[in-house]
Design a protein around this motif. Sequence first.
Motif, PDB file in Angstrom:
ATOM      1  N   PRO A   1      36.259  48.769  40.007  1.00 59.49           N
ATOM      2  CA  PRO A   1      37.091  49.188  41.143  1.00 59.49           C
ATOM      3  C   PRO A   1      36.952  50.673  41.499  1.00 59.49           C
ATOM      4  O   PRO A   1      37.019  51.032  42.681  1.00 59.49           O
ATOM      5  CB  PRO A   1      38.507  48.847  40.679  1.00 59.49           C
ATOM      6  CG  PRO A   1      38.323  47.674  39.761  1.00 59.49           C
ATOM      7  CD  PRO A   1      37.042  47.963  39.031  1.00 59.49           C
TER       8      PRO A   1
ATOM      9  N   HIS B   1      33.927  51.154  43.553  1.00 56.29           N
ATOM     10  CA  HIS B   1      34.156  50.621  44.895  1.00 56.29           C
ATOM     11  C   HIS B   1      34.996  51.589  45.730  1.00 56.29           C
ATOM     12  O   HIS B   1      34.731  51.782  46.926  1.00 56.29           O
ATOM     13  CB  HIS B   1      34.838  49.256  44.811  1.00 56.29           C
ATOM     14  CG  HIS B   1      34.034  48.230  44.071  1.00 56.29           C
ATOM     15  ND1 HIS B   1      34.482  46.950  43.831  1.00 56.29           N
ATOM     16  CD2 HIS B   1      32.789  48.292  43.511  1.00 56.29           C
ATOM     17  CE1 HIS B   1      33.561  46.277  43.158  1.00 56.29           C
ATOM     18  NE2 HIS B   1      32.540  47.074  42.944  1.00 56.29           N
TER      19      HIS B   1
ATOM     20  N   ASN C   1      32.459  45.196  50.864  1.00 56.65           N
ATOM     21  CA  ASN C   1      33.198  44.950  52.101  1.00 56.65           C
ATOM     22  C   ASN C   1      33.391  43.454  52.325  1.00 56.65           C
ATOM     23  O   ASN C   1      34.485  42.997  52.650  1.00 56.65           O
ATOM     24  CB  ASN C   1      32.451  45.566  53.287  1.00 56.65           C
ATOM     25  CG  ASN C   1      33.185  45.389  54.601  1.00 56.65           C
ATOM     26  OD1 ASN C   1      34.332  45.804  54.749  1.00 56.65           O
ATOM     27  ND2 ASN C   1      32.535  44.755  55.571  1.00 56.65           N
ATOM     28  N   ARG C   2      32.345  42.667  52.105  1.00 54.50           N
ATOM     29  CA  ARG C   2      32.405  41.221  52.341  1.00 54.50           C
ATOM     30  C   ARG C   2      33.108  40.469  51.222  1.00 54.50           C
ATOM     31  O   ARG C   2      33.710  39.423  51.440  1.00 54.50           O
ATOM     32  CB  ARG C   2      30.991  40.660  52.510  1.00 54.50           C
ATOM     33  CG  ARG C   2      30.369  40.969  53.867  1.00 54.50           C
ATOM     34  CD  ARG C   2      28.873  40.720  53.875  1.00 54.50           C
ATOM     35  NE  ARG C   2      28.502  39.409  53.373  1.00 54.50           N
ATOM     36  CZ  ARG C   2      27.249  39.065  53.070  1.00 54.50           C
ATOM     37  NH1 ARG C   2      26.272  39.947  53.184  1.00 54.50           N
ATOM     38  NH2 ARG C   2      26.985  37.850  52.632  1.00 54.50           N
ATOM     39  N   PHE C   3      32.996  41.002  49.990  1.00 56.17           N
ATOM     40  CA  PHE C   3      33.592  40.316  48.835  1.00 56.17           C
ATOM     41  C   PHE C   3      34.629  41.244  48.183  1.00 56.17           C
ATOM     42  O   PHE C   3      34.532  41.579  47.003  1.00 56.17           O
ATOM     43  CB  PHE C   3      32.509  39.929  47.832  1.00 56.17           C
ATOM     44  CG  PHE C   3      31.368  39.169  48.448  1.00 56.17           C
ATOM     45  CD1 PHE C   3      31.544  37.855  48.868  1.00 56.17           C
ATOM     46  CD2 PHE C   3      30.124  39.761  48.630  1.00 56.17           C
ATOM     47  CE1 PHE C   3      30.500  37.142  49.438  1.00 56.17           C
ATOM     48  CE2 PHE C   3      29.074  39.066  49.202  1.00 56.17           C
ATOM     49  CZ  PHE C   3      29.260  37.742  49.618  1.00 56.17           C
ATOM     50  N   ALA C   4      35.617  41.616  48.993  1.00 55.28           N
ATOM     51  CA  ALA C   4      36.624  42.591  48.549  1.00 55.28           C
ATOM     52  C   ALA C   4      37.419  42.096  47.349  1.00 55.28           C
ATOM     53  O   ALA C   4      37.977  42.897  46.586  1.00 55.28           O
ATOM     54  CB  ALA C   4      37.559  42.926  49.712  1.00 55.28           C
ATOM     55  N   GLU C   5      37.486  40.766  47.170  1.00 53.80           N
ATOM     56  CA  GLU C   5      38.269  40.210  46.064  1.00 53.80           C
ATOM     57  C   GLU C   5      37.578  40.386  44.714  1.00 53.80           C
ATOM     58  O   GLU C   5      38.213  40.269  43.660  1.00 53.80           O
ATOM     59  CB  GLU C   5      38.543  38.722  46.314  1.00 53.80           C
ATOM     60  CG  GLU C   5      37.363  37.771  46.135  1.00 53.80           C
ATOM     61  CD  GLU C   5      36.355  37.794  47.289  1.00 53.80           C
ATOM     62  OE1 GLU C   5      35.325  37.091  47.202  1.00 53.80           O
ATOM     63  OE2 GLU C   5      36.587  38.528  48.280  1.00 53.80           O
ATOM     64  N   ARG C   6      36.284  40.699  44.710  1.00 53.66           N
ATOM     65  CA  ARG C   6      35.548  40.829  43.458  1.00 53.66           C
ATOM     66  C   ARG C   6      35.687  42.240  42.899  1.00 53.66           C
ATOM     67  O   ARG C   6      35.500  43.239  43.608  1.00 53.66           O
ATOM     68  CB  ARG C   6      34.076  40.501  43.673  1.00 53.66           C
ATOM     69  CG  ARG C   6      33.843  39.043  44.045  1.00 53.66           C
ATOM     70  CD  ARG C   6      32.377  38.701  44.072  1.00 53.66           C
ATOM     71  NE  ARG C   6      31.726  38.915  42.779  1.00 53.66           N
ATOM     72  CZ  ARG C   6      30.460  38.651  42.534  1.00 53.66           C
ATOM     73  NH1 ARG C   6      29.688  38.180  43.506  1.00 53.66           N
ATOM     74  NH2 ARG C   6      29.951  38.864  41.343  1.00 53.66           N
ATOM     75  N   GLU C   7      35.997  42.322  41.612  1.00 55.41           N
ATOM     76  CA  GLU C   7      36.225  43.624  40.985  1.00 55.41           C
ATOM     77  C   GLU C   7      34.948  44.258  40.459  1.00 55.41           C
ATOM     78  O   GLU C   7      34.946  45.445  40.116  1.00 55.41           O
ATOM     79  CB  GLU C   7      37.236  43.495  39.837  1.00 55.41           C
ATOM     80  CG  GLU C   7      38.639  43.154  40.321  1.00 55.41           C
ATOM     81  CD  GLU C   7      39.667  43.296  39.220  1.00 55.41           C
ATOM     82  OE1 GLU C   7      39.257  43.440  38.041  1.00 55.41           O
ATOM     83  OE2 GLU C   7      40.876  43.273  39.518  1.00 55.41           O
TER      84      GLU C   7
ATOM     85  N   HIS D   1      30.305  44.018  40.483  1.00 55.47           N
ATOM     86  CA  HIS D   1      29.032  43.442  40.908  1.00 55.47           C
ATOM     87  C   HIS D   1      27.972  43.836  39.880  1.00 55.47           C
ATOM     88  O   HIS D   1      27.987  44.946  39.339  1.00 55.47           O
ATOM     89  CB  HIS D   1      28.639  43.941  42.297  1.00 55.47           C
ATOM     90  CG  HIS D   1      29.558  43.482  43.379  1.00 55.47           C
ATOM     91  ND1 HIS D   1      29.494  42.219  43.930  1.00 55.47           N
ATOM     92  CD2 HIS D   1      30.599  44.114  44.004  1.00 55.47           C
ATOM     93  CE1 HIS D   1      30.430  42.100  44.852  1.00 55.47           C
ATOM     94  NE2 HIS D   1      31.113  43.229  44.915  1.00 55.47           N
TER      95      HIS D   1
END
Length: 621
Positions: free
Chosen positions: A247, A250, A283-289, A291
């Motif tokens: 996070p 991000h 931006n597209r997968f904001a729910e993922r903490e 990558h």
Amino acid sequence: MLFEKYDVVVVGAGHAGNEAAAAAANLGSKTLLITMDMAKMGQMSCNPAMGGVAKGQIVREIDALGGLSGIVTDVSAIQFRMLNRSKGPAMWSPRTQNDRARFTEAWRMQLEKIPNLDFLQEMVAEILVEGEKVVGVKTSIGLEIKSQTVILTNGTFLNGLIHIGDKQMGGGRSGERASKGITEQLISLEFEAGRMKTGTPPRVDGRSLDYSKMEEQPGDENPGKFSFTDTQPLTHQRSCHITYTNPTVHEVLESGFDRSPMFNGRIQAQGPRYCPSIEDKINRFAERERHQIFVEPEGWDTVEVYVNGFSTSLPEEVQHQAIRHIPGFENAKLFRPGYAIEYDYFPPTQLSLSLETKVIENLFFAGQINGTTGYEEAACQGLMAGINAHLKVQEQEPLILRRSEAYIGVLIDDLINKGTEEPYRMFTSRAEFRLLLRQDNADLRLTEKGHQLGLIDNSRLEKVFDKRNAIKEVMTEIKQRKAAPQEINEGLDEISTATIKEKVSIHQLLKRPEITVKTLVKLDSTLQKYFQPIDEEVKEQVEILTKYESYLEKERQHAERVESLEDYRIPGDFDYNTVKALSTEAREKLGKIRPQTIGQASRISGVSPADVSVIMIYLGK
């Protein structure tokens, strides 16, 4: 005269250009390869790796046809992995990590061995056209070089524009100038053009990383290789590593979104769906903490590291700040920042299946100019364009690979019939006959075609015949050879599979999911003696053919039904506007793409089965 007339001129010495030039020259055409920098022939512009899911199958197919990518990959590899081993054989995909510098060096060494191939370090500014036929090229300093055919493989150089945050600069690659003039000329000749975008991550100093905080990703214990020639598998390998964003990473990246060319409108072009930038991912997968980040060495001796999964065009200071919050990267030093690049491409529906353009005769396009992404996709197009340019010079029919024959056939068929509005990447899911098009049988599928062309010598063809005969003999033997209950039941019980009550053929036993050739030789000493001298590749083929026998047969039958449509030719001057029973969309699409066969027509988006039936009736089929 400064230059003699060539049979084939290839513009661009990337993966597509190198394969095109090698194929044409090896087939006997007098060939000239023109590049802006001879020190960067076959440059790995993005990650230092070859192959991967579906891409590995393509490299094997290139090699089986007589191309050079597999050989170059093997001699420059630093790691080999067979991906998806836990899945079925249709999904197995070879992948190598490569030494970036040695890869380029190996390409140049391979090309310089070819007697019919000349080189020129220059920029091509325009093609020379007489009527509706290409007759050569003109360089930036005014040199005119005549040629019977021309292959454009310009990569990301056509009006290339590099983005790093608020900064923009012309370039085809970092530190290299863009190519100007060709796009504008092609548009004036009534070609349709578009823009695409791709990106690359920052490179960092490996000495500044803490690998103890990352997960090691070693190569295979028994590494394989790409080429079916006598290249040698690796005896030692370099590991890659895996780490993850978080996070905090991000948040830092998001702080730069207002200066991101992706989000502030500076970049208009479409980027690759399946290889998005890190800012696009969060931006597209904001729910993922988090990558995944793959930490990949650039070679045997260099300390430079490629940060796979962190492609970005954010400002340098944002990149630097964010990357230092990734575990293991706390003290990371950047060698160079990531960037995005926009470039021109030409929708591939403007090509025939030979990759020759429909607008200008004897002009071929290959690689990213056709809207593809990836070294492997570019290389196979280059190979096919080089082969077909040579065949055009010789006034012979082009080589067209069917969808049931090769992933290369799937790729080209997709491009020509469906076009692409985003960078096209090959996946196993794109191939409806993927169980037939495995990476392990590329030599059995395509070597004879390569030999018929003249790219494969007799000794290599004989090896394939020997392999095919050996497979046939073993398949016959295991259907006849039987195991008795008293010989094998104890071993079957130990591996928790059903025991047998009467003699059963080895073929039937091998069909069981839990039984492999390795298992069989442990169960029966006589089988061990039988299988011991058999080549590993043959054993692998026997196992696959046995386990998937019924599925393979169904797929072959399906392929034969589909291929029957490919035998129905459509005249080149067929007027679809006279067939009123066709839908309006079908008339428009068929008139634009001008399919060569009923099979090709059936795969065009917007052409229904009813439309195909109408055409067949109209043609008296």
